[in-house]
Design a protein around this motif. Structure first.
Motif, PDB file in Angstrom:
ATOM      1  N   HIS A 234      14.518  -3.124 -22.197  1.00 41.82           N
ATOM      2  CA  HIS A 234      14.729  -4.187 -21.575  1.00 41.82           C
ATOM      3  C   HIS A 234      13.962  -5.338 -21.859  1.00 41.82           C
ATOM      4  O   HIS A 234      12.524  -5.273 -21.994  1.00 41.82           O
ATOM      5  N   VAL A 235      14.410  -6.430 -22.212  1.00 41.46           N
ATOM      6  CA  VAL A 235      13.737  -7.451 -23.084  1.00 41.46           C
ATOM      7  C   VAL A 235      13.538  -8.671 -22.179  1.00 41.46           C
ATOM      8  O   VAL A 235      14.209  -9.264 -21.530  1.00 41.46           O
ATOM      9  N   THR A 236      12.047  -9.293 -22.155  1.00 42.76           N
ATOM     10  CA  THR A 236      12.123 -10.269 -21.041  1.00 42.76           C
ATOM     11  C   THR A 236      11.252 -11.457 -22.204  1.00 42.76           C
ATOM     12  O   THR A 236      10.178 -11.080 -22.996  1.00 42.76           O
ATOM     13  N   VAL A 237      12.013 -12.567 -22.397  1.00 41.85           N
ATOM     14  CA  VAL A 237      11.275 -13.815 -23.116  1.00 41.85           C
ATOM     15  C   VAL A 237      10.376 -14.640 -22.338  1.00 41.85           C
ATOM     16  O   VAL A 237      10.757 -14.840 -21.043  1.00 41.85           O
ATOM     17  N   ILE A 238       9.399 -14.871 -22.621  1.00 44.94           N
ATOM     18  CA  ILE A 238       8.248 -15.681 -21.854  1.00 44.94           C
ATOM     19  C   ILE A 238       8.041 -16.863 -22.681  1.00 44.94           C
ATOM     20  O   ILE A 238       7.861 -16.704 -23.908  1.00 44.94           O
ATOM     21  N   SER A 239       8.314 -18.345 -22.038  1.00 46.54           N
ATOM     22  CA  SER A 239       8.338 -19.287 -22.860  1.00 46.54           C
ATOM     23  C   SER A 239       7.820 -20.390 -21.780  1.00 46.54           C
ATOM     24  O   SER A 239       7.996 -20.355 -20.473  1.00 46.54           O
ATOM     25  N   THR A 240       7.053 -21.579 -22.519  1.00 44.45           N
ATOM     26  CA  THR A 240       6.815 -22.573 -21.693  1.00 44.45           C
ATOM     27  C   THR A 240       8.112 -23.748 -21.515  1.00 44.45           C
ATOM     28  O   THR A 240       8.043 -24.432 -20.784  1.00 44.45           O
ATOM     29  N   SER A 241       9.173 -23.484 -22.012  1.00 40.27           N
ATOM     30  CA  SER A 241      10.326 -24.272 -21.967  1.00 40.27           C
ATOM     31  C   SER A 241      11.691 -23.776 -21.351  1.00 40.27           C
ATOM     32  O   SER A 241      12.040 -22.977 -21.827  1.00 40.27           O
ATOM     33  N   PRO A 242      11.732 -24.111 -19.967  1.00 35.93           N
ATOM     34  CA  PRO A 242      12.748 -23.637 -19.261  1.00 35.93           C
ATOM     35  C   PRO A 242      14.337 -23.765 -19.929  1.00 35.93           C
ATOM     36  O   PRO A 242      15.255 -23.057 -19.881  1.00 35.93           O
ATOM     37  N   SER A 243      14.120 -24.917 -20.864  1.00 39.13           N
ATOM     38  CA  SER A 243      15.565 -25.204 -21.436  1.00 39.13           C
ATOM     39  C   SER A 243      16.183 -24.010 -22.466  1.00 39.13           C
ATOM     40  O   SER A 243      17.137 -23.684 -22.844  1.00 39.13           O
ATOM     41  N   LYS A 244      15.137 -23.153 -22.979  1.00 36.90           N
ATOM     42  CA  LYS A 244      15.371 -22.065 -23.749  1.00 36.90           C
ATOM     43  C   LYS A 244      16.018 -20.734 -23.084  1.00 36.90           C
ATOM     44  O   LYS A 244      16.244 -19.916 -23.713  1.00 36.90           O
ATOM     45  N   GLU A 245      16.033 -20.812 -21.758  1.00 37.97           N
ATOM     46  CA  GLU A 245      16.378 -19.553 -21.058  1.00 37.97           C
ATOM     47  C   GLU A 245      18.043 -19.522 -21.274  1.00 37.97           C
ATOM     48  O   GLU A 245      18.519 -18.295 -21.588  1.00 37.97           O
ATOM     49  N   LYS A 246      18.749 -20.466 -21.555  1.00 36.63           N
ATOM     50  CA  LYS A 246      20.328 -19.964 -21.725  1.00 36.63           C
ATOM     51  C   LYS A 246      20.381 -19.376 -23.197  1.00 36.63           C
ATOM     52  O   LYS A 246      21.183 -18.457 -23.286  1.00 36.63           O
ATOM     53  N   GLU A 247      19.577 -19.955 -24.038  1.00 42.50           N
ATOM     54  CA  GLU A 247      19.834 -19.358 -25.515  1.00 42.50           C
ATOM     55  C   GLU A 247      19.456 -18.088 -25.416  1.00 42.50           C
ATOM     56  O   GLU A 247      19.970 -17.058 -25.963  1.00 42.50           O
ATOM     57  N   ALA A 248      18.391 -17.929 -24.594  1.00 38.30           N
ATOM     58  CA  ALA A 248      17.534 -16.410 -24.841  1.00 38.30           C
ATOM     59  C   ALA A 248      18.643 -15.364 -24.130  1.00 38.30           C
ATOM     60  O   ALA A 248      18.664 -14.264 -24.715  1.00 38.30           O
ATOM     61  N   ARG A 249      19.331 -15.787 -23.099  1.00 36.96           N
ATOM     62  CA  ARG A 249      19.995 -14.799 -22.344  1.00 36.96           C
ATOM     63  C   ARG A 249      21.405 -14.554 -23.050  1.00 36.96           C
ATOM     64  O   ARG A 249      21.910 -13.540 -23.371  1.00 36.96           O
ATOM     65  N   GLU A 250      21.928 -15.910 -23.529  1.00 35.49           N
ATOM     66  CA  GLU A 250      23.530 -16.026 -23.888  1.00 35.49           C
ATOM     67  C   GLU A 250      23.565 -15.549 -25.224  1.00 35.49           C
ATOM     68  O   GLU A 250      24.596 -14.951 -25.666  1.00 35.49           O
ATOM     69  N   ARG A 251      22.613 -16.106 -26.051  1.00 30.58           N
ATOM     70  CA  ARG A 251      22.514 -16.219 -27.365  1.00 30.58           C
ATOM     71  C   ARG A 251      22.121 -14.800 -28.060  1.00 30.58           C
ATOM     72  O   ARG A 251      22.657 -14.395 -29.003  1.00 30.58           O
ATOM     73  N   LEU A 252      21.106 -14.365 -27.459  1.00 31.66           N
ATOM     74  CA  LEU A 252      20.379 -13.331 -27.885  1.00 31.66           C
ATOM     75  C   LEU A 252      20.413 -12.026 -27.035  1.00 31.66           C
ATOM     76  O   LEU A 252      19.806 -11.017 -27.530  1.00 31.66           O
ATOM     77  N   GLY A 253      20.705 -12.259 -25.991  1.00 35.80           N
ATOM     78  CA  GLY A 253      21.043 -11.117 -24.804  1.00 35.80           C
ATOM     79  C   GLY A 253      19.562 -10.593 -24.215  1.00 35.80           C
ATOM     80  O   GLY A 253      19.679  -9.485 -23.755  1.00 35.80           O
ATOM     81  N   ALA A 254      18.632 -11.725 -24.005  1.00 31.22           N
ATOM     82  CA  ALA A 254      17.513 -10.965 -23.228  1.00 31.22           C
ATOM     83  C   ALA A 254      17.902 -10.828 -21.734  1.00 31.22           C
ATOM     84  O   ALA A 254      18.785 -11.327 -21.164  1.00 31.22           O
ATOM     85  N   ASP A 255      17.204  -9.739 -21.145  1.00 33.66           N
ATOM     86  CA  ASP A 255      17.577  -9.361 -19.917  1.00 33.66           C
ATOM     87  C   ASP A 255      16.934 -10.160 -18.816  1.00 33.66           C
ATOM     88  O   ASP A 255      17.413 -10.554 -17.679  1.00 33.66           O
ATOM     89  N   ASP A 256      15.626 -10.935 -19.256  1.00 32.91           N
ATOM     90  CA  ASP A 256      14.983 -11.698 -18.282  1.00 32.91           C
ATOM     91  C   ASP A 256      14.282 -12.838 -18.934  1.00 32.91           C
ATOM     92  O   ASP A 256      14.204 -12.542 -20.080  1.00 32.91           O
ATOM     93  N   PHE A 257      14.034 -13.820 -18.233  1.00 27.24           N
ATOM     94  CA  PHE A 257      13.240 -14.933 -18.642  1.00 27.24           C
ATOM     95  C   PHE A 257      12.440 -15.519 -17.762  1.00 27.24           C
ATOM     96  O   PHE A 257      12.517 -15.704 -16.679  1.00 27.24           O
ATOM     97  N   ILE A 258      10.905 -15.651 -18.243  1.00 27.09           N
ATOM     98  CA  ILE A 258       9.862 -15.978 -17.313  1.00 27.09           C
ATOM     99  C   ILE A 258       9.336 -17.399 -17.855  1.00 27.09           C
ATOM    100  O   ILE A 258       9.112 -17.673 -19.439  1.00 27.09           O
ATOM    101  N   VAL A 259       9.262 -18.434 -17.229  1.00 30.57           N
ATOM    102  CA  VAL A 259       8.809 -19.673 -17.553  1.00 30.57           C
ATOM    103  C   VAL A 259       7.183 -19.612 -17.459  1.00 30.57           C
ATOM    104  O   VAL A 259       6.861 -19.485 -16.013  1.00 30.57           O
ATOM    105  N   SER A 260       6.508 -19.567 -18.388  1.00 33.97           N
ATOM    106  CA  SER A 260       5.039 -19.076 -18.275  1.00 33.97           C
ATOM    107  C   SER A 260       4.186 -20.179 -17.448  1.00 33.97           C
ATOM    108  O   SER A 260       3.176 -19.796 -17.032  1.00 33.97           O
TER     109      SER A 260
END
Length: 385
Positions: A234-260
């Motif tokens: 289960h992979v969570t991407v943690i980033s300062t950029s909210p704009s990266k959530e779509k690519e994290a989830r849809e392009r790379l298949g991340a399960d969760d995204f946190i705006v740090s």
């Protein structure tokens, strides 16, 4: 300039910076003849990274002009003159990325043959005699030398992959799996091995499903996400950029995204992750990220900020957590990583550029205007090799 040695007689076309302006122009230079332990490689592709920018502009004060990039810098581990910036240049974000075909092999070469698809990463030479070299951990050798702006065994300055041909000792060359395209495989020799080693060290390629976090979604981070998903975590991407959530989830298949920078999101995910890989090279505090770890969780740093990272003690003490660092891998580990990528069809997301677009690509790279790696098409050939 590189020292003139008797066996440096091969004329090679490449691209180099000649001064601190950092402008890359065509450059013709000499490489050594193929020795008994060497292979000659027709370079097809060479990846680009931020280290190239620092070197061509001499931002660390160690560049030996003319510099042909396509790898990393000279190492002086053990020197009393090491600086924070120089150490920064040695760390894992700063690797090399050459792929090509073997055109000649030395008389002692048994591992490779003409026509093999191969890759060359950051290492060009090591002492071969220390405890690390003997234990297949030559990346920790005090006398390690790198593929460009380093000093080879014969005393010559090494030139990197911004060129059409390379001569390399067979001990520092790896096979590229047949099913992987040579262009998208090239950055694996940097981004791939950098994230592979800490994930391997924590048994993420063998263990049952874990909750893992990846801080930063760039050249390193996107490969870490691919590794994590390939092995069912289960992979969570943690980033300062909210704009990266779509690519994290849809392009790379991340399960969760946190705006740090979102305190609410960070609070809601406290103590949810078993392992975190921090790929960010910008200055930041580890405190909030540590709170995301479960008790006994581990945070591994592979990014290299210029300034010291803030490390508050309470998140460590009250969570029995650990913080570790990790650099590039050994040649054995690099081959393991390439084989794993071949088995699971893992490649980097790239944009190819021609040699006459190198300067524009370096400008865009400095602005992080790339998803996620630039690769130079040295030979102008297709990637279906």
């Amino acid at each position: 300039m590189a020292q003139t040695t008797p066996n440096h007689t091969q004329t090679v076309s490449g691209w180099a910076a000649h001064d601190s302006s950092g402008v890359i122009t065509p450059y013709t230079f000499k490489r050594r003849e193929n020795g008994i332990n060497d292979v000659t490689i027709d370079i097809l592709y060479c990846g680009m990274c931020h280290t190239d920018i620092h070197h061509v502009k001499n931002e660390w004060g160690i560049t030996m002009y003319p510099v042909v990039p396509g790898y990393t810098c000279k190492s002086t581990y053990g020197s009393p003159h090491l600086t924070a910036q120089f150490l920064h240049s040695l760390l894992p974000l700063k690797m090399h990325e050459i792929t090509g075909l073997i055109t000649k092999v030395g008389s002692n070469v048994t591992k490779f043959k003409i026509g093999d698809k191969v890759g060359v990463g950051c290492l060009a030479a090591s002492c071969l005699e220390c405890e690390f070299c003997k234990d297949s951990q030559e990346n920790y050798c005090d006398q390690i030398q790198f593929t460009y702006n380093g000093i080879f065994w014969d005393g010559s300055i090494t030139y990197g992959g911004y060129s059409k041909m390379l001569v390399a000792d067979q001990r520092y060359v790896v096979f590229v799996p047949e099913n992987l395209p040579m262009d998208a495989a090239a950055p694996l020799l940097c981004a791939g091995i950098t994230v592979y080693c800490p994930m391997k060290d924590h048994n993420l390629f063998e263990s049952q499903k874990k909750n893992i976090g990846v801080v930063g979604l760039g050249g390193l981070g996107h490969v870490a996400v691919k590794f994590g998903k390939a092995f069912g975590h289960h992979v969570t991407v943690i980033s300062t950029s909210p704009s990266k959530e779509k690519e994290a989830r849809e392009r790379l298949g991340a399960d969760d995204f946190i705006v740090s920078t979102d305190a609410g999101q960070m609070q809601s995910r406290k103590r949810t992750l078993d392992f975190i890989l921090d790929t960010v090279s910008a200055h930041h505090s580890l405190g909030p990220t540590l709170e995301l770890l479960k008790v006994n969780g581990t945070l591994v740093i592979v990014g290299a900020p210029d300034k010291p990272i803030a490390l508050p003690s309470f998140p460590l003490i009250f969570g029995k957590r650990a913080v570790k660092g990790s650099m590039t891998g050994s040649m054995k580990e690099t081959q393991e990583m390439m084989d794993l990528c071949g088995k699971h069809n893992i490649i980097c997301d790239i944009e190819t550029v021609t040699p006459n677009e190198i300067n524009d690509a370096l400008d865009r790279l400095k602005k992080n205007d790339i998803k996620y790696r630039f690769v130079i098409d040295i030979a102008g050939k297709s990637s279906n090799l």
